[in-house]
Every structure is written in C-alpha cells, then in structure tokens.
Design an enzyme around this catalytic site. Structure first.
Site: not given
Length: 620
Positions: A23, A87, A187, A211
């Site tokens: 992850d 990211k 994800e 999330d």
C-alpha cells in the site's frame, strides 16, 4: 537436484517465491504478505518498528537518503530537503497541480509545459517516480529483513481515480526499486478482498469503500460479479483528511490561548509541538471523552470530545456529501449497498464511523485494522497471482507489456504485462514540431525502457493532421486487446477527427523461454534502463525548451531589451552545451535557469498581446 527454499523467520518450507502486497500511501505506506502456514495476510513489522512507514523522504547535506519515521523529524527542521505527499505528484504535470503547489514545503519545478513535474533538492532533480521508488525500496528492504528471503515481486495498490499515467508512474517506481510489479490494484478492490468480498466467484454484490487517510479522502462504489470488480463511481478530495482534523484542533487552541497564528507558524518548534499534541488529542478522544495537556506548562491543550466533534463536523459533512455524489453517479440508493468498508486511520474517529453508518443505513465494517486493510488485500491478490488459491479463477493476462515509441526512442507502455484480457487502454500525445501533419505510430512489445531492446510489432502513419503549432494537436492512441489475443491499435486526432488503425496478433510466435528471457533482461537492466530513460527525458525537455525560447525571441524581439535578448541567448547556448553531457541534473539545472530567466518577460509580452487583442473591442 531440486532447490528447496526455507523461510528462516518461520522455519517453514517455502514452495514459492514470496510476492508481497504494498500500500503506497500519500501519508503512510506498508507492506504485507501471506503467512506460508496459516495462509492469512500479515502486515510486516520489521524489528518492532511498527507496520506503518511514513511516506517521507529526507536528503541529508551529504547526499544520504533517509526514509520513514526518521525522515519525518526533518519536516519542520529542514522542509526544503524533506519530501512528503509525493503520491500527489505521481504522473502529473505542473499544470495538473491546479494552484496547490504552495501546499508543498519543497521546490516543485514549473517547466511551463505538460511534462511531468520534477522536484529540486539542492542541485539535484528528482521525478516523483524516483522519490516513490525510495519509499518502495525501504518497504522492500524491511520485508526482506523480516522474512529473511529476497523479495523481487509485488502487487501495488493505487486509488480508483488514478489515471493511466499515474498507474504507469507507480509501475515505474516499483521497477526502479527493483520490484517486478505483477499487478496494479485499486485500493477499494484490495480493501474488499481483505474482507473476503469477491473471493467467491458466485458472489454478486455492490459495496461502498469509504477511505479517509491523513491527507486524502475518497469514496468508491464497487460492483462485484463473478470475481470481477468494477468501479461504478468514485468521488472525494485529494486535499482532505485527518490532517484537517489536527489543523482544526490547533486553530481552536491558538484562539483559546490568544496566540497569534502567524507567530505560531514562524516558530517551527512550537508549531511542531502543537501538531503532535493535536494528533495525540484526536487519538485519545477516539476512546475517551476528555483530553488534557499543556505545552511548556503555559499553553493549555485541553479538549473535550463534543468540542472536537463540533470542530470537525464541517469536514465530516464534506465527506458525506462526496458519498451522496458517488451514489448519485452510480444511480443507486443506500439500501442497495450490501456492505460499507472503512479504510484509513482517520475512520477510527467515532463521529466519522457514526456519520457513515447513518448515511448508508447500516453498520459500517471496521473489524480489520483500517491502516492495514489495503495492504492485506494486496497480499491476498499477490497470493492469487502466485497460484496458491486454487478456488479462484484467474483470467488470461498479457505476457508482456505493449506500448509505442516516443521521442528519444523510449518505450511508452499502454497495456502493462499481466493486464487482464480483454482490455482497453490509451494515452494522449501531441506534435513536437510546428506544422507537423504526419505522426508515425510504432507498436512494440517488451519490458525494456528503450524500444531498440524490445520487439517491434507494427508501424503506421497517422496522416492528415491539421498544420498547427507544436503541442496543439491532440492525438489519442488506443490499444484494444480482445479475448482472442488480437490487438487493434487506433490513432485519432481529436480536433480534425483524422483516424488510422492497424490490427496485429500479439502472440508473435514467442516461446515461453523467449518471454522469460525478456522479463529477466528487464530486471537485470532495470536501474540502467531507468537511468538512460531519465537522461533522454531531460534532453527532450531541453530540446523542446530551446525550440520554444528561440521561436519566442524571434517573434517578440521588438518587445525585448538588448540585455534580455543577450542573457536569453547566453542561457540557450549554455543549455545547448550541456545537452551532450549525459548528466540529467546538469541538463535540468540549465533548463531551470532558462525557465526562471525567461518567465518574467514571457508574462509581460502575454499582457501586451492581451491588451492589443482587446483594443477597440467592446465587451458585452
């Protein structure tokens, strides 16, 4: 004689090479694997350092790289050399940042183009791919140390909204870290797998994955049918997360203690202390009603849960509004959702859990560690790919990457190896020369960064592109690979509708041994290939910059001073001289100098052009 591997940490016989699940997060990252004996997914905790690795990279003055918890300490003491939230930059151009560049405490280079962003640290230039690779290297090393076995293959997760460019950048980062990335998994799909959803091929249901991480939020609605996960809709905010909860607490304390916000921001030690206290208060209030603390015995950091919930209510409401929009896009009602899965550390806040459960009209599922659930799901996907779950049917996949040649002889991947068949993927390209009316599309198969190391499959010309300035035409190149393994490549110029296509059979008579050799070569030459690619990309950026600046000066000479022309000419000459050095950082530094020098008068001339265009025109 057959070789048998033994896992030294467990003493168990290892029949297969370990494939890990990773992850790669905005705030934190972690790595997981399937335990060889009880077949359960486990997040790796190397030497008791914890499962979580902060996604932070610090560069010391001596050029050393520090990753993770130790790097986090430099966020306030040396922000210019400490990279976080990388990211957010993956697969993006400066223009994509949409005014959020000030969010970063380090230098993000604006090369005034659609090219991917670079980060400047001292005199070196790093792409987000290189920076992400540093985090992945740390995860890989932790896994190897904990498992006492080499780790060369991985499944890496990405947000459902990541586009093709961002997914490819994630693959490239894995490659640079010495990993063969077998699959890029969404994800929310990984989170669902961790909860056992989608493992039964007969199962059909629709789930919501909420999330809420440290810096980002997204909600995904997934349809699961015969083991295939389809993203029906996704919504969210890439600049909203648990950090906003902390900021709300800090602002409350600043107000209560009658502090001056600007003074606090300038005092790095105090602002760091407040941030840490706010994080501590948030965590405490997840299980208790009151938090009591002070800083230096002077600043009162008392906070009650109901006050905290009042502070964060607008933030939580924004996430629920995103849920409402995602449901509307999926054309579903809350009662049609079979399960709601909670992901991300910030979902531990009771108010968040209650708000999500209320909106969907059912208790959200948070029985697994929300920090680990995505990595655990990635490990399950890795186990499926390793062929260890015989009850799960794996669809056919592409044996080698399919892509096209771009400037400098580079391979641009369109359909990565191990993609499910049938599949469709595409990228958008443009021209590099003014008035260009033809574009050659060369199709290749292979894993190397340079097309000359790969296998050519087909080539055709897209003719009849309208003559426009460089960068104006928009050419979509699409690869459509059907269930029979027939590849169709089409190129369309969007402004004119000009279209050309070719059909190729992608089996090409390659034997298994040839495929294996191509894969082996790609791993053996990974670092060398990436290094070569980066030099070529730097040269391409420089050549485009020289072309644009020389044209600009020629067209606007009457608006420039002799000194500006002389300095620009000197900087262009300097850039031409360093082009042959083969040193990426030297080339990019010269590009950066030219960009910074020409930006002010480029803006000035744009203003002149606007005034001239508006002169004598009546505005309605």
């Amino acid at each position: 004689m057959a070789k048998v591997a033994i896992n030294l940490s467990t003493g168990a016989l290892q029949q297969e090479e370990v494939i890990v699940g990773i992850d790669l997060g905005t705030t934190n990252s972690l790595v997981a694997y399937i335990h060889p004996e009880d077949r359960t997914p486990i997040a790796i905790n190397d030497q008791g350092q914890g499962t979580i690795v902060p996604s932070v990279v610090h560069f010391t003055q001596t050029g050393e790289t520090i990753v993770g918890t130790a790097a986090k300490d430099y966020l306030t003491t040396d922000p210019a050399n400490t990279i976080y939230s990388v990211k957010r930059l993956l697969g993006k151009s400066y223009n994509d940042l949409g005014g959020h560049q000030d969010y970063f405490g380090y230098k993000v280079i604006d090369d005034n183009s659609e090219g991917l962003v670079k980060v400047r640290v001292q005199d070196k230039f790093y792409s987000p791919i290189e920076l992400s690779a540093e985090i992945l290297k740390e995860l890989r090393e932790r896994a190897e140390h904990a498992l006492k076995t080499p780790v060369n293959r991985a499944v890496i997760t990405v947000p459902a909204y990541f586009n093709d460019s961002q997914r490819q950048a994630t693959r490239d980062a894995g490659k640079l870290a010495g990993l063969e990335v077998l699959r890029i998994v969404n994800e929310p799909t990984a989170a669902a797998l961790a909860y056992g959803i989608g493992l039964d091929p007969e199962e059909e249901k629709t789930v919501a994955v909420y999330d809420l991480g440290g810096g980002t939020f997204d909600i995904s609605i997934l349809s699961i049918h015969q083991g295939i996960f389809e993203v029906l809709s996704t919504n969210g905010d890439t600049y909203l997360g648990g950090d906003d909860f902390d900021r709300a607490i800090i602002n409350h304390w600043i107000q209560n203690n009658e502090l001056i916000a600007d003074t606090v921001n300038q005092d790095k030690h105090l602002s760091q202390e407040l941030r840490l206290k706010a994080e501590e208060a948030k965590k405490t209030l997840s299980s208790q009603q009151v938090y009591a603390g002070t800083i230096d015995g002077k600043i009162d950091c008392h906070l009650e849960r109901h006050t905290f919930e009042t502070l964060i209510a607008p933030i939580v409401a924004r996430t629920i509004e995103s849920c409402r929009m995602a449901m509307a896009d999926a054309k579903l009602q809350p009662e049609q959702i079979a399960a709601v899965i909670m992901v991300g550390g910030s979902t531990r806040v009771p108010m968040v859990y209650e708000a999500v459960s209320t909106f969907f009209g059912k208790q959200a599922n948070n029985s697994l560690n929300p920090d680990e659930v995505v990595a655990l799901g990635a490990a399950i996907q890795a186990d499926i790919l390793a062929g260890n779950r015989k009850d799960i049917l794996l669809l056919d996949v592409t044996p080698l990457t399919l892509g096209i040649e771009t400037m400098g002889g580079l391979m641009d991947s369109i359909i990565p190896r191990n993609s499910k068949v049938p599949t469709k993927a595409g990228r958008q390209y443009t021209t590099s020369i003014d008035g260009q009316v033809n574009m050659k599309i060369s199709v290749y198969q292979g894993e190397r960064d340079l097309v000359k190391e790969n296998r050519k499959l087909a080539e055709f010309d897209l003719k009849g592109i309208p003559a426009m300035p460089a960068g104006f035409p928009k050419v979509d190149v699409n690869f459509i690979l059907n269930a029979d393994g027939i590849l169709k490549v089409e190129a369309i110029e969007l402004r004119s509708g000009t279209r050309q296509e070719v059909e190729v059979k992608p089996q090409y008579g390659l034997t298994d041994a040839q495929v294996e050799q191509m894969l082996l070569d790609s791993i053996t030459h990974a670092r060398e290939d990436v290094s070569t690619r980066m030099v070529i990309e730097a040269r391409t950026t420089a050549e485009q910059m020289i072309y644009q600046v020389e044209r600009f000066v020629e067209k606007n000479r009457e608006h420039l001073t002799p000194d500006e022309i002389a300095l620009t000419t000197a900087n262009v000459q300097r850039l031409k001289e360093v082009l042959g050095t083969g040193d990426k950082d030297t080339i990019l530094k010269a590009v950066d100098i030219l960009e910074e020098q020409t930006s002010p008068f480029a803006e000035r001339i744009m203003q002149i052009s606007i005034k001239q265009a508006m002169a004598g025109k009546k505005i309605e």
